[in-house]
Design a protein around this motif. Structure first.
Motif, mmCIF file in Angstrom:
data_model
loop_
_atom_site.group_PDB
_atom_site.id
_atom_site.type_symbol
_atom_site.label_atom_id
_atom_site.label_comp_id
_atom_site.label_asym_id
_atom_site.label_seq_id
_atom_site.Cartn_x
_atom_site.Cartn_y
_atom_site.Cartn_z
ATOM 1 N N ARG A 159 50.768 39.288 23.799
ATOM 2 C CA ARG A 159 50.613 37.901 23.366
ATOM 3 C C ARG A 159 50.875 37.899 21.868
ATOM 4 N NH1 ARG A 159 46.346 33.527 24.829
ATOM 5 N NH2 ARG A 159 46.482 32.207 22.996
ATOM 6 N N ASP B 113 41.575 38.484 28.952
ATOM 7 C CA ASP B 113 42.314 38.071 30.150
ATOM 8 C C ASP B 113 43.515 37.180 29.837
ATOM 9 O OD1 ASP B 113 40.551 39.509 31.718
ATOM 10 O OD2 ASP B 113 39.255 37.789 32.116
ATOM 11 N N PRO C 244 48.491 39.458 29.222
ATOM 12 C CA PRO C 244 48.874 40.037 30.512
ATOM 13 C C PRO C 244 48.718 41.563 30.514
ATOM 14 C CG PRO C 244 50.752 38.926 29.459
ATOM 15 C CD PRO C 244 49.600 38.824 28.531
#
Length: 135
Positions: free
Chosen positions: A19, A11, A14
């Motif tokens: 990331r 989670d 996105p």
């Protein structure tokens, strides 16, 4: 035996985004998540001009490089035809909602690659020699 490094919760990535994971040596690794919650990891460098793939748009199992819109496969790092090239891929494991990367790959894969330098910051050897004082 494979050692796995926990990176983040799924989670924390996105949906349709990425990331970045810093490494002590080499460029960052970009971890991507698509709309089916599949997770992929590639070196954060487009094979074309070195653009940061983590800033690209994820669609299906591909990412579009933000610099020149090359489409790179998240499963294999391959550029889609007619473009040619490949960016290194990293093995991902998701367990209990945690994303893990292979520690051996993080330490060894593509640690020698750099991001290309463009524009006025890059000077050719000829230009540098022209600026050198005469002997």
């Amino acid at each position: 035996m494979t050692d796995w490094k926990p990176i983040c919760r799924i989670d924390d990535i996105p949906v349709l985004g990425a990331r970045c994971v810093s490494r002590p040596q080499g460029l960052d690794v970009a971890i991507f998540r698509n709309e089916q919650n599949q997770v992929f990891a590639l070196l954060d460098r487009c094979p074309h001009k070195g653009g940061p793939l983590s800033q690209g748009i994820v669609f299906g199992t591909q990412v579009a490089c933000p610099l020149h819109n090359w489409t790179i496969g998240l499963c294999d790092g391959q550029a889609s035809a007619p473009d040619e090239g490949c960016t290194p891929r990293f093995t991902v494991r998701v367990e209990g909602g945690l994303v893990h990367l292979n520690t051996q790959e993080l330490a060894t894969v593509a640690t020698d690659l750099t991001r290309p330098v463009a524009g006025p910051a890059r000077r050719s050897a000829c230009a540098q020699a022209a600026d050198a004082p005469a002997p």
